[in-house]
Write a protein that holds these residues in place. Structure first.
Motif, PDB file in Angstrom:
ATOM      1  N   CYS A 151      37.985  25.766  24.565  1.00 47.74           N
ATOM      2  CA  CYS A 151      37.177  26.983  24.718  1.00 47.74           C
ATOM      3  C   CYS A 151      37.935  28.202  24.184  1.00 47.74           C
ATOM      4  CB  CYS A 151      36.835  27.156  26.198  1.00 47.74           C
ATOM      5  SG  CYS A 151      35.669  28.467  26.547  1.00 47.74           S
ATOM      6  N   TYR A 152      39.252  28.241  24.453  1.00 52.20           N
ATOM      7  CA  TYR A 152      40.082  29.356  23.988  1.00 52.20           C
ATOM      8  C   TYR A 152      40.154  29.376  22.464  1.00 52.20           C
ATOM      9  CZ  TYR A 152      43.938  32.736  24.094  1.00 52.20           C
ATOM     10  OH  TYR A 152      44.715  33.855  23.930  1.00 52.20           O
TER      11      TYR A 152
ATOM     12  N   ASN B 138      31.172  33.776  23.005  1.00 50.66           N
ATOM     13  CA  ASN B 138      30.959  35.054  23.682  1.00 50.66           C
ATOM     14  C   ASN B 138      31.415  35.048  25.136  1.00 50.66           C
ATOM     15  OD1 ASN B 138      29.866  36.219  21.402  1.00 50.66           O
ATOM     16  ND2 ASN B 138      27.755  35.682  21.920  1.00 50.66           N
ATOM     17  N   ASP B 139      31.266  33.919  25.808  1.00 45.31           N
ATOM     18  CA  ASP B 139      31.562  33.847  27.247  1.00 45.31           C
ATOM     19  C   ASP B 139      32.850  33.093  27.546  1.00 45.31           C
ATOM     20  OD1 ASP B 139      29.098  35.126  27.782  1.00 45.31           O
ATOM     21  OD2 ASP B 139      28.047  33.205  27.638  1.00 45.31           O
TER      22      ASP B 139
ATOM     23  N   ASP C 209      34.219  31.276  31.134  1.00 48.95           N
ATOM     24  CA  ASP C 209      34.328  29.817  31.238  1.00 48.95           C
ATOM     25  C   ASP C 209      35.752  29.383  31.590  1.00 48.95           C
ATOM     26  OD1 ASP C 209      31.646  29.496  30.610  1.00 48.95           O
ATOM     27  OD2 ASP C 209      32.021  29.337  28.453  1.00 48.95           O
ATOM     28  N   ILE C 210      36.751  30.008  30.957  1.00 55.63           N
ATOM     29  CA  ILE C 210      38.144  29.660  31.231  1.00 55.63           C
ATOM     30  C   ILE C 210      38.539  30.078  32.643  1.00 55.63           C
ATOM     31  CG2 ILE C 210      40.544  30.207  30.600  1.00 55.63           C
ATOM     32  CD1 ILE C 210      39.593  30.283  27.672  1.00 55.63           C
TER      33      ILE C 210
END
Length: 295
Positions: free
Chosen positions: A147-148, A153-154, A158-159
């Motif tokens: 994800c990183y 956008n989010d 999420d992290i």
């Protein structure tokens, strides 16, 4: 080339967070593409989660050596001294650092404080595929790393969600864990490390080192080797070699002889011999390869 870690004279890592309002950073690190080819001995206040994407890591923590295989991971608690090396070619891993929260963030502060306060008996947790909770933690770290990298956008939300879930699981493990792991890094060894680093370019003797910690020469070697897995003399040479790599990277116009003399080696030929034994190539070959990577 990756952003290299920055350490102070006491070997504390100064983590470079891209966003000072959200102090998370997840590095996708390929060890043989880093400056040293390994992560030297260091420590940091931040919590750290590691997930091995490919290959195998060997992580030295005080007197313990942990082998972490592909698909496994490690949680490293705050202020725990450690060193990371790769045991297989092209070993890659996610390294997720999270700064400690302040008391104004009440919920996170309580969870993290409980973890940090248990650092002496839980300096780290090996995460394997043999336990359901650990499997879930590994999945969350891997997902956070991806994800990183994608940075949708989010991605911060999420992290952060994954991080809070992991905090819950780590606290649960600590509350129920019967562990034989103890963490202690002798202050006398830290004194020796600081003295060696401060005086690395001068001639050092075992007599000087033993006098500093008021022990015999044989006891000095024994206690240093117990925590550092090498003798003081070996550490001096390794530290000088690491300093020379910094110079080869930062001062590209310096000759090999200038680097050798500046880092405390008695002769250029001896420096080249040690460098090749440790890194598999001459200083000049190393410098050229570094320049090609950064071109």
């Amino acid at each position: 080339m990756y952003n290299e870690i920055i350490v102070t004279d006491t070997r504390e890592e100064l983590i470079q967070y891209p966003n000072q309002q959200w102090k998370h950073i997840i590095l996708h690190t390929v060890l043989n593409q880093t400056l040293f080819g390994y992560i030297p001995l260091h420590w940091h206040k931040a919590l750290q989660f590691i997930f091995v994407i490919k290959g195998q890591l060997e992580i030295v923590i005080s007197e313990n050596i942990e082998t972490v295989n592909q698909g496994e991971g490690l949680f490293i608690n705050s202020n725990t001294v450690h060193e990371i090396t790769g045991k297989l070619p092209d070993t890659a891993f996610y390294c997720w650092n999270i700064e400690l929260p302040d008391a104004s963030n009440y919920m996170e502060y309580n969870y993290v404080t409980h973890i940090v306060n248990n650092a002496d008996k839980s300096p780290y947790l090996k995460l394997s595929q043999q336990d359901d909770i650990q499997i879930e933690i590994l999945r969350l770290i891997d997902e956070a790393g991806k994800c990183y990298e994608e940075k949708s956008n989010d991605y911060m939300i999420d992290i952060t969600i994954n991080y809070y879930k992991i905090l819950k699981y780590i606290n649960r493990i600590m509350d129920n864990q019967v562990t034989t792991i103890t963490y202690h890094f002798d202050i006398r060894v830290k004194q020796l490390i600081e003295y060696i680093q401060y005086n690395a370019t001068t001639k050092l003797s075992l007599s000087d080192l033993s006098t500093i910690i008021h022990m015999s020469e044989s006891e000095t070697i024994k206690i240093f080797k117990q925590y550092m897995h090498q003798t003081p003399f070996q550490y001096v040479l390794n530290y000088r070699l690491e300093q020379s790599i910094d110079m080869l990277f930062s001062y590209k116009n310096h000759s090999v002889t200038e680097v050798a003399m500046a880092c405390g080696f008695s002769t250029t030929s001896y420096y080249i011999k040690l460098f090749k034994e440790k890194y598999g190539e001459t200083p000049k070959q190393y410098q050229k390869r570094l320049q090609a990577i950064n071109a």
